[in-house]
Design a protein around this motif. Structure first.
Motif, PDB file in Angstrom:
ATOM      1  N   ASN A  26       0.865  -1.177   0.000  1.00  0.00           N
ATOM      2  CA  ASN A  26       0.000   0.000   0.000  1.00  0.00           C
ATOM      3  C   ASN A  26       0.904   1.231   0.000  1.00  0.00           C
ATOM      4  N   TYR A  27       1.493   1.518  -1.168  1.00  0.00           N
ATOM      5  CA  TYR A  27       2.443   2.609  -1.281  1.00  0.00           C
ATOM      6  C   TYR A  27       1.741   3.960  -1.204  1.00  0.00           C
ATOM      7  N   ASP A  30      -0.357  10.137  -4.344  1.00  0.00           N
ATOM      8  CA  ASP A  30      -1.319  11.231  -4.320  1.00  0.00           C
ATOM      9  C   ASP A  30      -2.645  10.767  -4.929  1.00  0.00           C
ATOM     10  N   TYR A  31      -3.668  11.582  -4.723  1.00  0.00           N
ATOM     11  CA  TYR A  31      -5.010  11.181  -5.150  1.00  0.00           C
ATOM     12  C   TYR A  31      -5.127  11.041  -6.661  1.00  0.00           C
ATOM     13  N   LYS A  32      -4.481  11.923  -7.410  1.00  0.00           N
ATOM     14  CA  LYS A  32      -4.566  11.871  -8.868  1.00  0.00           C
ATOM     15  C   LYS A  32      -3.993  10.562  -9.405  1.00  0.00           C
ATOM     16  N   THR A  33      -2.818  10.172  -8.924  1.00  0.00           N
ATOM     17  CA  THR A  33      -2.193   8.919  -9.365  1.00  0.00           C
ATOM     18  C   THR A  33      -3.029   7.723  -8.949  1.00  0.00           C
ATOM     19  N   TRP A  34      -3.479   7.752  -7.702  1.00  0.00           N
ATOM     20  CA  TRP A  34      -4.310   6.663  -7.187  1.00  0.00           C
ATOM     21  C   TRP A  34      -5.600   6.546  -7.985  1.00  0.00           C
ATOM     22  N   GLY A  35      -6.259   7.675  -8.250  1.00  0.00           N
ATOM     23  CA  GLY A  35      -7.541   7.660  -8.952  1.00  0.00           C
ATOM     24  C   GLY A  35      -7.427   7.095 -10.350  1.00  0.00           C
ATOM     25  N   LYS A  36      -6.344   7.423 -11.050  1.00  0.00           N
ATOM     26  CA  LYS A  36      -6.129   6.873 -12.383  1.00  0.00           C
ATOM     27  C   LYS A  36      -5.972   5.360 -12.322  1.00  0.00           C
ATOM     28  N   SER A  37      -5.224   4.900 -11.328  1.00  0.00           N
ATOM     29  CA  SER A  37      -5.025   3.461 -11.159  1.00  0.00           C
ATOM     30  C   SER A  37      -6.326   2.760 -10.785  1.00  0.00           C
ATOM     31  N   TYR A  38      -7.089   3.373  -9.906  1.00  0.00           N
ATOM     32  CA  TYR A  38      -8.305   2.746  -9.386  1.00  0.00           C
ATOM     33  C   TYR A  38      -9.398   2.625 -10.440  1.00  0.00           C
ATOM     34  N   LEU A  39      -9.475   3.605 -11.338  1.00  0.00           N
ATOM     35  CA  LEU A  39     -10.593   3.649 -12.274  1.00  0.00           C
ATOM     36  C   LEU A  39     -10.217   3.330 -13.720  1.00  0.00           C
ATOM     37  N   TYR A  40      -8.997   3.670 -14.132  1.00  0.00           N
ATOM     38  CA  TYR A  40      -8.648   3.592 -15.557  1.00  0.00           C
ATOM     39  C   TYR A  40      -7.315   2.888 -15.772  1.00  0.00           C
ATOM     40  N   ASP A  41      -7.100   1.810 -15.057  1.00  0.00           N
ATOM     41  CA  ASP A  41      -5.779   1.188 -15.054  1.00  0.00           C
ATOM     42  C   ASP A  41      -5.442   0.479 -16.365  1.00  0.00           C
ATOM     43  N   ILE A  42      -4.129   0.421 -16.650  1.00  0.00           N
ATOM     44  CA  ILE A  42      -3.614  -0.327 -17.790  1.00  0.00           C
ATOM     45  C   ILE A  42      -2.566  -1.311 -17.296  1.00  0.00           C
ATOM     46  N   ASP A  43      -2.254  -2.305 -18.128  1.00  0.00           N
ATOM     47  CA  ASP A  43      -1.188  -3.235 -17.774  1.00  0.00           C
ATOM     48  C   ASP A  43       0.137  -2.714 -18.317  1.00  0.00           C
ATOM     49  N   CYS A 135      -0.653   1.413  -9.038  1.00  0.00           N
ATOM     50  CA  CYS A 135       0.058   2.178  -8.003  1.00  0.00           C
ATOM     51  C   CYS A 135       0.537   1.258  -6.875  1.00  0.00           C
ATOM     52  N   TYR A 136       0.110  -0.010  -6.915  1.00  0.00           N
ATOM     53  CA  TYR A 136       0.657  -1.041  -6.031  1.00  0.00           C
ATOM     54  C   TYR A 136       1.481  -2.035  -6.849  1.00  0.00           C
ATOM     55  N   ALA A 137       1.998  -1.568  -8.014  1.00  0.00           N
ATOM     56  CA  ALA A 137       2.784  -2.413  -8.922  1.00  0.00           C
ATOM     57  C   ALA A 137       1.954  -3.577  -9.452  1.00  0.00           C
ATOM     58  N   ARG A 138       0.615  -3.401  -9.501  1.00  0.00           N
ATOM     59  CA  ARG A 138      -0.314  -4.438  -9.945  1.00  0.00           C
ATOM     60  C   ARG A 138      -0.196  -5.707  -9.100  1.00  0.00           C
ATOM     61  N   HIS A 139       0.241  -5.570  -7.865  1.00  0.00           N
ATOM     62  CA  HIS A 139       0.215  -6.729  -6.967  1.00  0.00           C
ATOM     63  C   HIS A 139      -1.216  -6.871  -6.457  1.00  0.00           C
ATOM     64  N   GLY A 140      -1.961  -7.778  -7.075  1.00  0.00           N
ATOM     65  CA  GLY A 140      -3.393  -7.832  -6.826  1.00  0.00           C
ATOM     66  C   GLY A 140      -3.854  -8.783  -5.746  1.00  0.00           C
ATOM     67  N   LYS A 141      -2.953  -9.541  -5.155  1.00  0.00           N
ATOM     68  CA  LYS A 141      -3.361 -10.532  -4.163  1.00  0.00           C
ATOM     69  C   LYS A 141      -3.684  -9.879  -2.810  1.00  0.00           C
ATOM     70  N   LEU A 142      -4.435 -10.631  -1.998  1.00  0.00           N
ATOM     71  CA  LEU A 142      -4.833 -10.164  -0.667  1.00  0.00           C
ATOM     72  C   LEU A 142      -3.746 -10.486   0.348  1.00  0.00           C
ATOM     73  N   TYR A 143      -3.345  -9.492   1.121  1.00  0.00           N
ATOM     74  CA  TYR A 143      -2.312  -9.686   2.134  1.00  0.00           C
ATOM     75  C   TYR A 143      -2.851 -10.492   3.313  1.00  0.00           C
ATOM     76  N   MET A 144      -1.992 -11.314   3.875  1.00  0.00           N
ATOM     77  CA  MET A 144      -2.378 -12.231   4.945  1.00  0.00           C
ATOM     78  C   MET A 144      -2.890 -11.512   6.197  1.00  0.00           C
ATOM     79  N   GLY A 145      -2.590 -10.221   6.350  1.00  0.00           N
ATOM     80  CA  GLY A 145      -3.038  -9.490   7.525  1.00  0.00           C
ATOM     81  C   GLY A 145      -4.539  -9.294   7.590  1.00  0.00           C
TER      82      GLY A 145
END
Length: 286
Positions: A26-27, A30-43, A135-145
């Motif tokens: 969970n790096y 900022d909101y702009k970078t996060w928002g682009k990743s959250y809604l309009y992500d690319i590989d 914005c999390y390097a596309r690490h999509g798995k769920l953390y054990m915590g």
């Protein structure tokens, strides 16, 4: 406690919610970078990840107490493992709720499963690694915590598909290496391939994802040629790679590998990576 489940209208609510969470990838962004990743992500190659994406929030007294993001991917992988536009997956991409509020989790889960169970696929996936946020390097798995989420997924008919070990390394200085690096062009999704060269011979390679955050890079994979294994060449390659990253101002270097891949785990730990815990992906037959 009365829970109201409805579509989230303002992505900022999710950003503020996630900013309070803690897990290794969970790096801070900022909101702009996060928002682009959250809604309009690319590989990495610039392909749009999702053709459909929706977020449902659970509210108590108008306060967001949990959310689930889900949708249909814009592509998938065929029987040969090649990317295909003819394949699409229903995916629960993000799903979080307070540990003590299981009813919130079930309410959100029902919304997603009902929406995704439309007969277009015989499986629903959750925390599909490839389709994680960039914005999390596309690490999509769920953390054990997040055991509350893990347990609710299992109780809702999901099974664990893959388990990975997440690794992180701090780069504090350069280390000399006899290996040279030959970088290829960077892709639209900020990934870059590199050849490792020793005595004018290519001995291996790697691919990195460079995050919007200037000081972080993610190692997607690394290898040395089979005839070079067991000779310490891999460590020399890693030394050269870290030296290059340090020269670019990158101080945090993360990666992951399969829980069953003991050889890779030994390699990373020998080369200064710290085991940060297990991450998991899931599926459910429908």
């Amino acid at each position: 406690m009365k829970i109201v489940t409805q579509k989230v209208q303002e992505a900022r609510e999710i950003y503020d919610y996630m900013s309070k969470m803690t897990f290794p990838y969970n790096y801070v962004t900022d909101y702009k970078t996060w928002g682009k990743s959250y809604l309009y992500d690319i590989d990495g190659d610039g392909r749009t990840l999702f053709s459909e994406l929706e977020t449902m929030g659970a509210y108590s007294d108008r306060k967001l107490v949990g959310f689930i993001q889900f949708g249909k991917t814009a592509f998938g992988f065929d029987s040969n493992g090649e990317i295909s536009d003819a394949v699409s997956y229903p995916v629960i991409r993000n799903f979080y709720f307070p540990e003590e509020q299981t009813e919130v989790g079930y309410s959100l889960m029902n919304e997603a499963v009902n929406a995704l169970s439309d007969g277009s696929s015989d499986r629903i996936y959750a925390f599909f690694h490839y389709f994680g946020m960039s914005c999390y390097a596309r690490h999509g798995k769920l953390y054990m915590g997040f055991e509350n989420i893990h347990n609710l997924l299992l109780q809702s008919g999901f099974s664990v598909e893959h388990e990975n070990v997440f690794y992180s390394s701090s780069i504090k200085s350069e280390k000399n290496s006899v290996v040279n690096l030959n970088w290829k062009d960077i892709t639209p999704g900020n990934q870059q391939y590199c050849d490792f060269i020793l005595d004018e011979t290519i001995v291996g390679g790697c691919e990195l994802h460079f995050l919007e955050q200037d000081n972080i890079a993610y190692l997607r994979w690394i290898f040395v040629n089979d005839n070079m294994c067991g000779k310490g060449i891999g460590s020399k390659c890693m030394d050269a790679l870290k030296a290059y990253l340090f020269s670019k101002g990158i101080t945090r270097f993360d990666t992951d590998t399969a829980l069953t891949n003991r050889v890779a785990q030994h390699f990373y730990e020998k080369n200064g990576f710290v085991n940060e815990g297990i991450t998991r992906s899931y599926y459910r037959e429908v």
